[in-house]
Design an enzyme around this catalytic site. Structure first.
Site, PDB file in Angstrom:
ATOM      1  N   ASP A  82      17.965  12.686  12.875  1.00 17.09           N
ATOM      2  CA  ASP A  82      17.171  13.707  13.562  1.00 17.09           C
ATOM      3  C   ASP A  82      16.744  13.178  14.926  1.00 17.09           C
ATOM      4  O   ASP A  82      15.995  12.209  15.011  1.00 17.09           O
ATOM      5  CB  ASP A  82      15.939  14.037  12.701  1.00 17.09           C
ATOM      6  N   GLU A  85      13.900  24.262  13.710  1.00 16.62           N
ATOM      7  CA  GLU A  85      12.478  24.127  13.382  1.00 16.62           C
ATOM      8  C   GLU A  85      11.608  24.625  14.529  1.00 16.62           C
ATOM      9  O   GLU A  85      10.413  24.853  14.345  1.00 16.62           O
ATOM     10  CB  GLU A  85      12.132  22.686  13.017  1.00 16.62           C
ATOM     11  N   ASP A  88      11.164  26.986   9.426  1.00 18.65           N
ATOM     12  CA  ASP A  88      10.021  26.417   8.714  1.00 18.65           C
ATOM     13  C   ASP A  88       9.196  27.574   8.148  1.00 18.65           C
ATOM     14  O   ASP A  88       8.829  28.488   8.895  1.00 18.65           O
ATOM     15  CB  ASP A  88       9.181  25.578   9.683  1.00 18.65           C
ATOM     16  N   GLU A 133      13.183  19.227   2.304  1.00 19.58           N
ATOM     17  CA  GLU A 133      12.670  18.192   3.208  1.00 19.58           C
ATOM     18  C   GLU A 133      11.342  17.691   2.657  1.00 19.58           C
ATOM     19  O   GLU A 133      10.374  18.451   2.535  1.00 19.58           O
ATOM     20  CB  GLU A 133      12.477  18.728   4.636  1.00 19.58           C
TER      21      GLU A 133
END
Ligand code: CA
Length: 379
Positions: free
Chosen positions: A197, A249, A272, A332
Site C-alpha cells: 500500500d 478508500e 470504506d 482489512e
C-alpha cells in the site's frame, strides 16, 4: 419506530509508538466520530464516520441531525437520499459523505436490532460465516530500522495465524521499497499472502517501475499506487502491471466510483463503509463493480464499530467470481495498537486460526461497552 436523538461521540486515544505512512504525517493519536441514534422504542444503534472526528460531528450536528430526528429507521435508504440531497450542492465527496455513512450504519444497526437479525441477513444474506482477515501494518516507525522492523512485525502476524498481510511502502527510494518487500516475503515464506500500500505517493512512471520490481515477490495487490484524482493514470498503471491494482478508500458514493469501475481503472475497488456512504451506498458500489467485473474489497480503518460494519458487509458480499474453490473478499484488519478497535465492543472482533467469525447477534453484532465509550470520549 421514530428516531428521537442523534449523538456524536468523539473518541480519542494516544498512540504509544507514533507511526507514519507515505502520506508523511505522524499518527500520535487515534480518534473516531461514533454516531449513536436513539429511538422511541428504546432501540439504540451505533455508526462511525471515517476522517477527522470533529468535522464529521459538525456536519451531523448542524446539517443532518435535524433531518433524521422523527424518521423511521426502516426508511434507511429514503433517509440516505434525503441527506445526500441536502448536502450535494457543496459536499459531493469527503467528510459530508462520511457523516452520512455514520448515520446510515447506525440506522442499519437499529433495523437489525428491531428484526433480531445481524445486518448481513438483511442486505442479502450470509455468503459465509467467517471471513479471512489480512493484517494491515508495517508502517514506518523507526526510520533507522525500516527493514528489520517490517520483518519482525510481519513474522509476528504470521505467527499469530494471519494468512495475509498488507505492508506500507513509499519510502522515496524504489530500490529500498523493493528490498523491504523482498525481505518481508523471504521472512513470511510463500504461504502468506502479501499486499503493498503506497498511500498514493507515486507518479505514474514510478508506480509502474516499482510495480514491475515487486512482481517477482508474489504481491497480492498494489494499493493506491498514485493519486486518487488521476483516473487516467490508474488506467495506465492497471494496464501496465500484472499485479492487481487496488484503490478507492478516498472515493465516495456510487457516482464517485462509477467512472473508475466503468473504465476498469482499478482491478479492486475499496470503498470504506464509514466513508463512502455506509451499507446503503457500498452495496450499490459493490453491485456496480460486479457488473463490470471489478472486485470489491472494502477498506477499513477505525474503531470496533467500523470493523463490525465491515464484517457484516463482507458476509453478504458474493464470491468474486463464484467457483469450486472461490477466493472470497478479505477483511482489512488493521493491527496498529488501538484501544477503540480492541476494547469498545464487549466481545471484540478477533482473528483466530486465520479467520474472523461473523458475529451472529442483531445489528452490527457487537455490544458497545459504555464505560470504554466514556473513558475515551473527549467531546
Ligand atoms: Ca490504504
Amino acid at each position: 419506530m421514530k428516531v428521537t436523538d442523534v449523538t456524536c461521540h468523539i473518541l480519542q486515544s494516544k498512540v504509544d509508538r507514533p507511526f507514519t505512512s507515505a502520506r508523511g504525517w505522524l499518527y500520535g493519536t487515534r480518534s473516531s466520530c461514533v454516531v449513536e441514534i436513539a429511538t422511541d422504542e428504546g432501540i439504540t444503534g451505533f455508526g462511525e464516520c471515517y476522517g477527522p472526528a470533529a468535522v464529521a460531528k459538525a456536519v451531523i450536528d448542524t446539517q443532518l441531525k435535524p433531518r433524521v430526528i422523527g424518521r423511521d429507521p426502516f426508511d434507511v435508504e429514503v433517509v440516505w437520499e434525503d441527506l445526500y440531497n441536502r448536502i450535494k450542492d457543496y459536499g459531493l465527496a469527503g467528510m459530508t459523505i462520511s457523516a452520512i455513512s455514520g448515520i446510515d450504519i447506525a440506522l442499519w444497526d437499529i433495523v437489525g436490532r428491531a428484526a433480531g437479525k445481524p445486518v448481513h441477513k438483511l442486505i442479502g444474506g450470509a455468503y459465509r460465516d467467517e471471513v479471512v482477515p489480512y493484517a494491515t501494518g508495517l508502517y514506518f516507525i523507526d526510520m533507522d530500522r525500516l527493514i528489520e522492523e517490517a520483518v519482525e512485525e510481519a513474522t509476528d502476524y504470521a505467527r499469530q495465524g494471519f494468512r495475509a498481510i498488507k505492508m506500507k511502502i513509499g519510502l522515496g527510494d524504489l530500490k529500498l521499497d523493493a528490498a523491504r518487500v523482498a525481505a518481508v516475503r523471504r521472512a513470511i515464506g510463500p504461504g502468506v499472502k502479501l499486499a503493498v500500500d503506497a498511500n498514493h505517493c507515486f507518479s505514474v512512471p514510478n508506480a509502474i517501475r516499482l510495480g514491475r520490481m515487486l512482481e517477482e515477490h508474489d504481491v497480492l495487490w498494489f494499493e493506491e499506487p498514485i493519486s486518487p484524482e488521476d483516473h487516467d493514470g490508474y488506467v495506465e498503471v492497471t494496464r501496465a502491471l500484472d499485479v492487481a491494482v487496488a484503490g478507492g478508500e478516498n472515493d465516495f458514493t456510487r457516482w464517485g466510483f462509477r467512472d473508475i469501475i466503468a473504465r476498469k481503472a482499478m482491478d479492486i475497488v475499496q470503498p470504506d463503509l464509514c466513508a463512502a456512504g455506509g451499507f446503503s451506498e457500498c452495496r450499490k458500489i459493490a453491485t456496480l463493480a460486479s457488473a463490470f467485473g471489478v472486485e470489491c474489497v472494502p477498506h477499513a480503518w477505525g474503531s470496533a464499530i467500523g470493523l463490525a460494519a465491515t464484517v457484516q458487509f463482507l458476509a453478504a458480499l458474493p464470491d468474486q467470481p463464484p467457483a469450486l474453490r472461490p477466493m472470497p473478499p478479505m477483511l482489512e484488519f488493521e493491527q496498529t495498537p488501538n484501544p477503540l478497535r480492541d476494547h469498545l465492543a464487549t466481545t471484540p472482533i478477533a482473528q483466530k486460526g486465520g479467520v474472523v467469525k461473523v458475529p451472529g447477534g442483531p445489528g452490527l453484532g457487537i455490544e458497545i461497552d459504555r464505560k470504554v465509550l466514556q473513558q475515551y470520549k473527549v467531546a
